[in-house]
Scaffold this active site. Structure first.
Site, PDB file in Angstrom:
ATOM      1  N   ASP A  47       0.799  -1.337   0.076  1.00 46.48           N
ATOM      2  CA  ASP A  47      -0.026   0.088   0.017  1.00 46.48           C
ATOM      3  C   ASP A  47       0.731   1.292   0.110  1.00 46.48           C
ATOM      4  O   ASP A  47       1.576   1.593   1.080  1.00 46.48           O
ATOM      5  CB  ASP A  47      -1.029  -0.174   1.390  1.00 46.48           C
ATOM      6  N   THR A  80      -3.266   5.046  -3.671  1.00 42.23           N
ATOM      7  CA  THR A  80      -2.318   5.840  -3.192  1.00 42.23           C
ATOM      8  C   THR A  80      -1.214   5.766  -4.104  1.00 42.23           C
ATOM      9  O   THR A  80      -0.276   6.878  -4.198  1.00 42.23           O
ATOM     10  CB  THR A  80      -2.218   5.776  -1.868  1.00 42.23           C
ATOM     11  N   THR A  81      -0.727   4.751  -4.768  1.00 46.09           N
ATOM     12  CA  THR A  81       0.541   4.351  -5.294  1.00 46.09           C
ATOM     13  C   THR A  81       0.420   5.356  -6.486  1.00 46.09           C
ATOM     14  O   THR A  81       1.444   6.069  -6.794  1.00 46.09           O
ATOM     15  CB  THR A  81       0.877   3.138  -5.663  1.00 46.09           C
ATOM     16  N   ASP A 384      -8.834  -1.061   2.057  1.00 48.86           N
ATOM     17  CA  ASP A 384      -8.849  -0.509   0.688  1.00 48.86           C
ATOM     18  C   ASP A 384     -10.007  -0.797  -0.029  1.00 48.86           C
ATOM     19  O   ASP A 384     -10.904  -0.205  -0.810  1.00 48.86           O
ATOM     20  CB  ASP A 384      -7.479  -0.856  -0.166  1.00 48.86           C
TER      21      ASP A 384
END
Lengths: 544, 528
Positions: A47, A80-81, A384
């Site tokens: 994550d 998020t990445t 997530d």
């Protein structure tokens, strides 16, 4: 004038180094990171936000990117990445433009325009509604979110679990909107057994045990009392001194101390409660009364847990027993109801499970895994996925995943750029180019030929946008297991549209924040000797 | 380095010192001006400032940048003070005032090199600034407060240079409304910006910023089971504590009998209950409690009673906020229970605890006899953006306040400075002696503003400024640099305007600072 800004190069360098750290974890075949902190605690994760949170970033520009990931985590929960990678790529390309003597402000306005157009294009052309796709799309969206995580092998199982859990906590707020407060889903971790044996409980699982082993283990038709105080021997307040002259009286006082609590317990039991959950302690002495009454008492529960239980069962969380007459009493209306309360043994721990709550439904997920790291990572992945499900349920719009949106946007923006005659044209073209970093990274992480695949996708998307009869080609995305391109709409790779739109906006904002900087002032830390004018003068620093 | 002006005398070899000191002062001050020059104008850039502790500020506001920098040189510190003074006086134009001062100093340095005495330069700069203000006043357009268009224009211009510029469509009307609401009709020539409460809340985007007609409290409603929404609220603001009174340190309550223990517990309940009942009896259903450090402002037990009585409690109200709250709600703070009477309370249609981002705020709306105050909740996606948004909003509010103080607007985009340069040069030609020379240098140095604007926008500064000069010579007084189009246009048509007060105060303050720097001829270090 000298536009080649050494500071910008320095900032961009810091930003790309951050992006490079998380780059390899993007996508279904992205790999994990093992992070070891200074006390030796290990975290294994995929994550982006978690990785960046644990890095101790010093550089201010890099911090902007870390904050960006955290923001995406808070607002969307997923992606998020990719947001960090896009932001860094935007900066890198902006730097190229600045090197070609284009003023940063022109680049900024180009980026803003491009972002606005891109968002509009997503909303107009690339979104699908839940109604069009049917119920399966929820599960598919959750699966897409999990595909890059450790639990991808069991994605079907967990996706169904997440969708059920999210549906269980649905509430309608006072404005008539349906919301899905996924925070209310209690996720517990217990290591041992395999991941497939994780379970969803239609009720509330409380990570506490009954206070005494002599208590009953299962109560049907439970009446639950939630207390926010302790049931301990009453102590006098500060400033009250107990002064006894007669040894006989000493005993009476001791007796009284425990009797006050005893009376309280009696009142609670008389109100019909047979499950007592308290945030404070319960004296061993007092447990006797509960055992005798055949009730279950649990001490040291978390207050947040009790608040949720109170909501679910219709109980009132009481902070005191005082009533409006100045006496103590326990009203029967403060008691909540549930069909069954039982203690269950999972791994080494015992859990208390409250099932069939009266007021509204609740959901808890118990995750099982071979070790703690595995469980932690599962928890993050499930979080997530829950966020994704919530977004889809609330906004009801989806986009196709697997790089399809990025490639479509890139083609669209390129043609949009050529229609402009101002200086922004170049910046928009670079924006379009930057978006391709997502499909490229996806392909590279899967050890496929990125150039070949991206070129193929671009040609499909180009014809979908230029020829009306090929409109369906806009769902073409990457198939990373086969190393080919496919129609990702049919393959069921979906992401919430909100997530894509927000991540584009956030990435652009972050890139602009850094691009606008033209000077960095570093102040000395305060503990140094304060420089006086005298010192400066003596050192000859003032000789202009 | 300035050459020695005075003829050298053997006896006073240190005669060159004043010139050196002056030169050092000017260099230091110019360095400061140069440092923030790039942040001027709508295409100005930001500075990233990292403090000793590692905290990062990203800002475009001149006053903030200078405040953060730790400057050593006393002359440089004067410029920081200058920017602060402009911030207090006008609130906006903090960057331009420093840039102007830097440019004046450069002009002064050249004049000094030519052998003109500092006092002469100082006198003529004084004269020039007085004349400049006259010219500005002549070219300004009077406006009325009802003229919403002009107000919006000025606020938008002020926001134009900030990172939140794309939100100016939201923030500009917000700033205008906020200031117009708090104007006191009796003395409508000043506005106390303390009547506008700006609350920063992390989370959401700048688009979610809102103006609340009423009161917003940072605190959340206390208690777990109490009401979080109250219609037809009667609000009481108390400054006493609802918790068991503490005996003084020396006193002890002595219990020697078990019956007495029961009594102690019962007394405590009875005491709190009595207070709670009094509150209820007065008809109050929303209670605001001032923060107390000596003991619990509201004890757990009291909260429990209030929950039962369906009274909403908001605790931890800061002492300094009391004044604002009483003004808004038109109520009196109640300092003792005996005074807890219905006439001291305020009524509102709705008191509601609303989630904003990660936390909650209490909103009070529909207040009867509402005071002349407003609250603004500023939202931002991260701390840096949030703080910058609040600073930008402050600037916009100040701009509107300037217009309330002095109801004239003037075109922006470098138009007034160019016009001044043109008219002052002409005026100088009519003057005799050295003064004329100094005045012309002053006039020329004013062109630093359009020059910097063009430079920051990536335009060719020389071509742009000469073009602009030409336009002004032809009588187009409102011509300025249109940064967005990269051309010279009429600024008032483009909607770029600023209050007269900002420009006049910038020129007056800058020239005064320059004069005082010029007059220094020695620095004496007092030992400490």
């Amino acid at each position: 004038m000298d536009f080649v800004n050494t500071l910008l190069i320095y900032l961009v360098l810091a930003a790309s180094s951050i992006a490079n750290i998380v780059k390899s974890s993007l996508g279904p075949v992205g790999l994990d990171k093992m992070l070891v902190d200074d006390v030796g605690d290990v975290t294994i994760t995929n994550d982006g936000a978690t990785i960046l949170n644990l890095l101790e970033v010093q550089h201010p520009a890099a911090k902007v990117l870390v904050e960006l990931a955290q923001l995406q985590d808070q607002e969307v929960g997923d992606g998020t990445t990719s947001v960090v990678i896009v932001a860094a790529e935007l900066l890198k390309n902006a730097d190229e433009l600045v090197k070609q003597k284009i003023h940063p402000t022109s680049v900024i306005s180009g980026y803003r325009l491009a972002c606005k157009e891109a968002v509009k294009y997503i909303q107009d052309n690339l979104t699908l509604t839940v109604d069009e796709l049917g119920k399966d799309c929820l599960i598919n969206a959750a699966k897409t979110s999990m595909s890059s995580k450790i639990i991808s092998a069991d994605a079907n199982f967990f996706a169904a679990m997440c969708v059920d859990a999210a549906n269980a906590v649905r509430v309608t707020d006072n404005k008539g909107q349906t919301i899905y407060p996924i925070k209310a889903i209690n996720v517990l971790k217990a290591h041992g057994k395999s991941a497939r044996e994780s379970l969803l409980i239609n009720g509330y699982a409380l990570n506490c045990t009954v206070a005494s082993q002599a208590m009953v283990k299962k109560i049907t038709n439970a009446k639950i009392a939630c207390l926010d105080f302790s049931l301990q021997k009453t102590k006098m307040k500060m400033g009250v001194q107990v002064l006894v002259t007669d040894p006989e009286k000493l005993d009476a006082i001791r007796q009284r101390e425990s009797d006050i609590t005893k009376e309280r317990i009696q009142k609670i039991l008389n109100a019909g409660a047979n499950v007592i959950l308290a945030t404070g302690g319960i004296d061993d002495l007092c447990l006797k009364y509960f055992v005798e009454a055949g009730a279950m008492a649990v001490r040291r529960c978390k207050k947040s847990d009790l608040k949720r239980i109170a909501k679910a069962t219709g109980a009132t969380l009481l902070s005191s027993m005082a009533n409006l007459e100045g006496e103590e009493s326990f009203e029967a209306s403060a008691v909540g109801e549930a069909a069954e309360v039982s203690t269950e043994r999972i791994c080494d721990d015992e859990l208390i499970v409250i099932k069939g709550t009266k007021a509204r439904t609740a959901a808890s997920i118990i995750l099982r895994g071979p070790n703690d790291f595995y469980c932690d990572e599962m928890e993050r992945s499930v979080h997530d996925a829950l966020c994704v499900v919530k977004r889809v349920l609330e906004s009801k719009t989806l986009v196709v995943g697997g790089g399809a949106v990025e490639v479509a946007l890139s083609i669209y923006l390129e043609s949009f750029a050529t229609s402009l005659s101002s200086r922004e044209q170049l910046a928009i073209a670079e924006f379009a180019h930057s978006l391709l970093v997502i499909p490229k990274t996806l392909a590279v992480n899967a050890a496929k030929d990125a150039t070949d695949l991206v070129a193929k996708m671009r040609s499909y998307h180009h014809s979908s946008q230029s020829k009306p009869e090929h409109a369906n080609l806009k769902w073409i995305g990457l198939d990373l297991t086969e190393g080919t391109v496919r129609d990702n709409r049919q393959a069921g790779v979906f992401e919430p549209a909100v997530s894509k739109i927000k991540s584009l906006k956030f990435a652009t904002e972050a890139a602009i924040t850094i691009l606008r900087i033209d000077d960095m002032i570093k102040l000395d830390s305060e503990d140094k000797n304060t420089q006086s004018y005298q010192n400066a003068y003596e050192c000859g620093q003032l000789d202009g | 380095m300035a050459p020695n002006v005075q003829p050298k005398m053997k006896a006073f070899e240190t005669k060159s010192k004043p010139a050196e000191i002056r030169s050092s002062n000017i260099e230091a001050a110019k360095a400061v001006a140069d440092a923030i020059r790039t942040s001027l104008g709508p295409r100005g850039m930001d500075k990233m400032i990292q403090s000793g502790k590692g905290d990062v500020t990203i800002t475009n506001d001149g006053a903030t940048i200078l405040k953060q920098m730790k400057l050593v040189h006393p002359a440089a510190k004067m410029l920081v003070e200058l920017s602060k003074a402009q911030d207090v006086e006008a609130g906006d134009g903090t960057t331009s005032v420093v840039v102007l001062a830097g440019s004046f100093l450069e002009a002064a340095q050249k004049l000094l090199e030519k052998g003109i005495h500092p006092t002469v330069i100082s006198e003529s700069f004084q004269k020039a600034s007085v004349k400049a203000v006259e010219i500005l006043e002549a070219m300004a357009t009077p406006m009325k407060l009802e003229d919403r268009h002009s107000l919006l224009m000025s606020a938008t211009t002020s926001l134009g240079s900030k990172v939140v510029s794309q939100h100016s469509a939201l923030l500009a009307p917000l700033a205008v409304d906020a200031v117009l609401k708090v104007i006191d009709p009796l003395k409508d020539h000043d506005v106390d910006l303390r009547d506008i409460r700006v609350i920063e809340k992390l989370g959401g985007t700048v688009d979610d910023t809102e103006l609340v007609e009423g009161l917003v409290l940072d605190q959340r409603s206390a208690g777990s089971g109490g009401p979080t929404r109250m219609e037809k609220a009667k609000i009481g603001l108390i400054q006493f504590c609802i918790s068991p009174p503490k005996t003084d340190m020396d006193n002890q309550v002595v219990v020697s009998d078990y019956n007495a223990m029961d009594r102690v517990l019962r007394e405590e309940r009875a005491y709190i209950l009595n207070v709670a009942k009094q509150v209820k009896k007065a008809g109050c259903n929303v209670l605001l409690v001032q923060k107390s450090i000596l003991r619990d402002a509201v004890s757990e037990l009291a909260l429990h009673f209030f929950d039962k009585m369906k009274i909403m409690v908001v605790k931890d109200i800061e002492r300094e906020d009391i004044e604002f709250i009483t003004k808004t709600l038109n109520c009196r703070p109640i300092a003792s229970l005996d005074h807890f009477l219905p006439e001291y309370m305020a009524s509102a249609d709705l008191v509601e605890s609303v989630p904003t981002g990660t936390s909650k705020v209490v909103k009070i709306t529909g207040i009867q006899n509402v005071g002349k105050t407003v609250s603004v909740i500023v939202r931002g996606s991260n701390k840096l953006v949030l703080e910058e948004a609040a600073r930008s909003l402050h600037d916009a509010l100040c701009v509107i306040r300037c217009l309330v103080k002095k109801r004239f607007i003037i075109a922006g985009g470098g138009a007034p400075e160019t016009e001044l340069a043109y008219q002052l040069t002409q005026y100088a030609q009519g003057l005799p002696g050295v003064e004329a020379y100094c005045l012309r240098a002053f006039a020329e140095s004013l062109e630093v503003i359009p020059m910097t604007l063009a430079e920051n926008a990536g335009l060719n500064p020389i071509a742009t400024v000469t073009d602009l000069r030409n336009k002004h010579a032809c009588g187009f007084k409102s011509s300025g640099i249109n940064v967005r189009k990269g051309a010279i246009t009429n600024m008032l048509d483009e909607g770029v305007a600023q209050p007269l007060l900002v420009t006049t105060s910038a020129i007056t303050l800058a020239s005064e600072t320059v004069r005082s720097i010029l007059k220094i001829d020695d620095i004496v270090n007092a030992l400490y």
